[in-house]
Scaffold this motif. Sequence first.
Motif, PDB file in Angstrom:
ATOM      1  N   ARG A  36       0.862  -1.185   0.000  1.00  0.00           N
ATOM      2  CA  ARG A  36       0.000   0.000   0.000  1.00  0.00           C
ATOM      3  C   ARG A  36       0.892   1.227   0.000  1.00  0.00           C
ATOM      4  O   ARG A  36       1.920   1.244   0.677  1.00  0.00           O
ATOM      5  N   GLU A  58      -1.790  -0.756  -3.902  1.00  0.00           N
ATOM      6  CA  GLU A  58      -3.038  -0.111  -3.506  1.00  0.00           C
ATOM      7  C   GLU A  58      -2.693   1.325  -3.147  1.00  0.00           C
ATOM      8  O   GLU A  58      -1.839   1.571  -2.306  1.00  0.00           O
ATOM      9  N   GLU A  85      -7.698   2.657   7.097  1.00  0.00           N
ATOM     10  CA  GLU A  85      -8.096   1.999   5.848  1.00  0.00           C
ATOM     11  C   GLU A  85      -7.095   0.900   5.490  1.00  0.00           C
ATOM     12  O   GLU A  85      -7.475  -0.210   5.120  1.00  0.00           O
ATOM     13  N   ARG A  89      -7.874  -3.281   5.624  1.00  0.00           N
ATOM     14  CA  ARG A  89      -7.690  -4.135   4.444  1.00  0.00           C
ATOM     15  C   ARG A  89      -6.651  -5.229   4.708  1.00  0.00           C
ATOM     16  O   ARG A  89      -6.222  -5.919   3.791  1.00  0.00           O
TER      17      ARG A  89
END
Length: 161
Positions: A36, A58, A85, A89
């Motif tokens: 991420r 991501e 967030e 995930r």
Amino acid sequence: MIWAQARCGAIGRGGEMPWHLPEDLAHFKRETLGARVVMGRRTWESLPGRFRPLPGRENVVVTRDTGFDAPGAVVANSLEAALNEVRDRGAERAWIMGGGQLYRAAMPLADELSVTRIELDVPDADTFAPEIGAEWALADPGAPAVSRTGLEYRFERWLRA
């Protein structure tokens, strides 16, 4: 967190990186691929359209603008919301990738820094890396190298002491 900086901590000028260092772009890709990446709105907007969102990662964009749309990315209205967030995930790791304001906000939360030091003066820089304080230990000073563009650089890795 991951960034490249010139002398005096310069990381940007006019919304762009004030250098061309292909080896750093390749390093950034190696480090972040599959992970991420969290970035501020201006960093998102500075990415060429063909690279938004950054492929193979991501993308999470932090902005106070509640109506902001970042196609292909998750939008969060604060650093805390972005990190929540990421956790929601199931990610164990995320890279903060800019800009200056987000780096300063995230610095107390980070446990690793990947810093590319570039031997270049940018007298008109307007964005700067955060200060690396005594709470950090240089785990790998990196080996000096010379880019095919002629710039001298090295990749450093810092860990929270």
